[in-house]
Enzyme design. Sequence first.
Site, PDB file in Angstrom:
ATOM      1  CD  GLU A  38      -3.071  -1.412   2.110  1.00 56.32           C
ATOM      2  OE1 GLU A  38      -2.900   0.017   3.564  1.00 56.32           O
ATOM      3  OE2 GLU A  38      -3.907  -2.087   2.170  1.00 56.32           O
TER       4      GLU A  38
ATOM      5  CG  ASN B 209       6.327   7.700   4.622  1.00 55.81           C
ATOM      6  OD1 ASN B 209       5.396   8.269   4.640  1.00 55.81           O
ATOM      7  ND2 ASN B 209       7.272   7.821   3.068  1.00 55.81           N
TER       8      ASN B 209
ATOM      9  CG  HIS C 182     -16.304  -7.333   5.540  1.00 54.17           C
ATOM     10  ND1 HIS C 182     -15.914  -7.189   6.562  1.00 54.17           N
ATOM     11  CD2 HIS C 182     -14.392  -7.726   5.091  1.00 54.17           C
ATOM     12  CE1 HIS C 182     -14.619  -5.952   6.506  1.00 54.17           C
ATOM     13  NE2 HIS C 182     -13.772  -5.850   5.798  1.00 54.17           N
TER      14      HIS C 182
ATOM     15  CD  GLU D 246      -9.247  -6.644   8.883  1.00 57.97           C
ATOM     16  OE1 GLU D 246      -9.876  -5.868   7.359  1.00 57.97           O
ATOM     17  OE2 GLU D 246      -8.370  -7.537   8.757  1.00 57.97           O
TER      18      GLU D 246
ATOM     19  CG  HIS E 127      -9.270  -5.496   0.346  1.00 57.47           C
ATOM     20  ND1 HIS E 127      -9.436  -4.233   0.993  1.00 57.47           N
ATOM     21  CD2 HIS E 127      -9.570  -6.205  -0.510  1.00 57.47           C
ATOM     22  CE1 HIS E 127      -9.927  -3.743  -0.602  1.00 57.47           C
ATOM     23  NE2 HIS E 127     -10.932  -4.948  -1.364  1.00 57.47           N
ATOM     24  CD  GLU E 128      -6.257  -4.856   3.891  1.00 58.77           C
ATOM     25  OE1 GLU E 128      -6.489  -3.877   3.647  1.00 58.77           O
ATOM     26  OE2 GLU E 128      -6.234  -5.972   4.383  1.00 58.77           O
TER      27      GLU E 128
ATOM     28  CD  GLU F  52      -6.448  -2.651  -0.495  1.00 59.34           C
ATOM     29  OE1 GLU F  52      -7.039  -1.549  -0.436  1.00 59.34           O
ATOM     30  OE2 GLU F  52      -6.790  -3.881   0.385  1.00 59.34           O
TER      31      GLU F  52
ATOM     32  CD  GLU G  65      -7.604   0.994   2.195  1.00 60.95           C
ATOM     33  OE1 GLU G  65      -8.904  -0.168   2.460  1.00 60.95           O
ATOM     34  OE2 GLU G  65      -6.785   0.313   2.059  1.00 60.95           O
TER      35      GLU G  65
HETATM   36  C1  NOJ Z   1      -8.820  -2.817   4.470  1.00 57.27           C
HETATM   37  C2  NOJ Z   1      -9.583  -2.267   4.143  1.00 57.27           C
HETATM   38  O1  NOJ Z   1      -8.794  -2.608   2.469  1.00 57.27           O
HETATM   39  C3  NOJ Z   1     -10.423  -1.890   3.991  1.00 57.27           C
HETATM   40  O2  NOJ Z   1     -11.816  -1.491   2.627  1.00 57.27           O
HETATM   41  C4  NOJ Z   1     -11.312  -2.320   5.129  1.00 57.27           C
HETATM   42  O3  NOJ Z   1     -12.367  -1.750   5.312  1.00 57.27           O
HETATM   43  C5  NOJ Z   1     -10.591  -2.237   6.270  1.00 57.27           C
HETATM   44  N1  NOJ Z   1      -9.631  -3.330   6.352  1.00 57.27           N
HETATM   45  C6  NOJ Z   1     -11.285  -2.916   7.778  1.00 57.27           C
HETATM   46  O4  NOJ Z   1     -11.423  -4.178   6.992  1.00 57.27           O
HETATM   47 CA    CA Z   2      -6.043  -1.783   2.208  1.00 55.15          CA
END
Ligand code: NOJ
Ligand code: CA
Length: 600
Positions: free
Chosen positions: A69, A91, A311, A313, A381-382, A400, A406
């Site tokens: 990212e 950074n 979703h 996470e 994602h990630e 992603e 984002e």
């Molecule tokens: C990072 C993800 O890229 C994003 O889309 C998501 O909303 C957040 N993590 C929370 O899971």
């Molecule tokens: Ca992300």
Amino acid sequence: ELAMTLSQPSEERSIIIRFRVYNDGMGFRYEFPQQKNLSYFIIKDERSEFAVSDDHTAWWIPGDYDTQEYEIVESKLSEIRSLMKQSISDNASQTPISETAVQTSLQMKSPNGLYINIHEAACVNYPTMHLELDDSRMVFTSVLTPNAEGLKAYMQTPCQTPWRTVIVSDDARNMLSSNLILNLNEPCKIEDTSWIKPVKYCGVWWEMIVGKSSWNYTDDYPSVILGKTDYAKSRPNGRHGANNEKVRRYIDFAAKNGLDQVLVEGWNEGWEDWFGHSKFDVFDFVTPYPDFDLQALNEYAHSKGVRLMMHHETSSSATNYERWLKSAYELMNRHGYTAVKSGYVGDIIPRGEHHYGQYMNNHYLYCVEEAAKHKIMVNAHEATRPTGLCRTWPNLIGNESARGGEFEAFGGSKPFHTVVLPFTRLQGGPMDYTPGIFVTRLNTWSDNPSWVRSTLAGQLALYLTMYSPLQMAADLPEHYEKFDDAFQFIRDVAVDWDDSRYLEAEPGRYITVARKAKNTENWFVGGKSNENGHSSVIRLDFLDKGRKYECTVYADAPNAHYETNPQAYVITKKTVKQGDTLRLKQAPGGGFAVSLIALP
Ligand code: NOJ
Ligand code: CA
């Protein structure tokens, strides 16, 4: 194809180096056949070298074992070291692996106009590769992501490394139309693919990313213990996004506008403590918050021809996720969810493992394979950056694995970002970039000072230039309702294609592509440019001879500008035919979108 066997007579062992050469480039890999003196072994290192002939221009991001990212940098190869040092000192939170290591896919351009891309294909049971530049002799050497012990991979013969790939052309458009990475992957392993369908979706998402609403239900619990937190007794914080009323509103919006699915993040218990703690088991992926009626909302969605998108996470606790995976997928099956967006924010558990190491690469694929058994599509994602595995597992519908949309809410990305990604990140597979932000100044509706470095018309272009069978309409329904005439393009644009023609392209400058919508005669064209804008002359040669099309052009207004006047756009309609020409001016940070609907 050329396979060379290299023998080590003293140990009675051999390996094979296999090369495949295509019109658009080449790939090679190391193969370890099953043999008496080689069954289990450890890869301590792989030192594949790529010698470059000159001080090319490169579009690169710092090597990092855990994230992609980053802002993309355009520079000469000889400038990487000083720019990397600068970026490390600017950074503190970033952890590049060295002063000259970069990630793949790496796009370069030689001084005499040759485009060269280095990446890898079919990264399975192996760590992700980076490239370390020896800038004294202009040679890249592979750097594999280490495991917790500093080793690279555990192997058992017969086995092989991923393909190391080089795509070459003197025409930048060929870099984008190349299928070399997919061709080096194994054919599809899913017999019945009829349940895998492209998805256009909206979601309860952007408002959390921007900071207007929250994933968590309450502010009472600084520390969550899975299954032991009684949410019914907590005080709701009043900002919880995934509530029944809001989700219904999104379902109505999706139904009215022909969107397939509604992503809902923050529907499940655990978000009070998901980030930055020593979270082993915060989420179980099956228990909804008290204000999210899982069954009723799914029934409501299905009654309107819409599905909810799941979703997960994982907060990077791979062990916890694997423990719950089966019940989580079964819950999805019971309620008619067909797609899951998963995420890997934070440090990996088991501790010491990296996002791009062998352990996690195996984890991501395990989730995709298990999902296939449950007829579930995955968008992680990630996760590790893709290497074309969506050919073998087409239910890996997106990823992603780069600096996505984002980041426009986290300080912004440079306007040229989206005209580099198709050359780099997208070589390995589709990206869930989350385009379609119409209200680009976030402080007009939230406290977020960040702003989107694109015009509104430029956002429409991304539905074409950022190839993906999974596309989000990422902004809020009320923002789309304010610009309903422009939203018409998002309603109309296809997500599945029969044909694609790259009409013009230059990394970091501009990309224009025409795509024919699957099983129709309709075409859509998108053009995106960097901060300097671009003038496009589009010859409609690709249209059918003798047929007429209703052409709607969504263009930047003459005075549009991504910074000062992003919402200035002009919509024009006319009838066109093969051979006609469209002249379109893209504003700085702008773009255009065109729909060409075949007339009867
Ligand atoms: C990072 C993800 O890229 C994003 O889309 C998501 O909303 C957040 N993590 C929370 O899971
Ligand atoms: Ca992300």
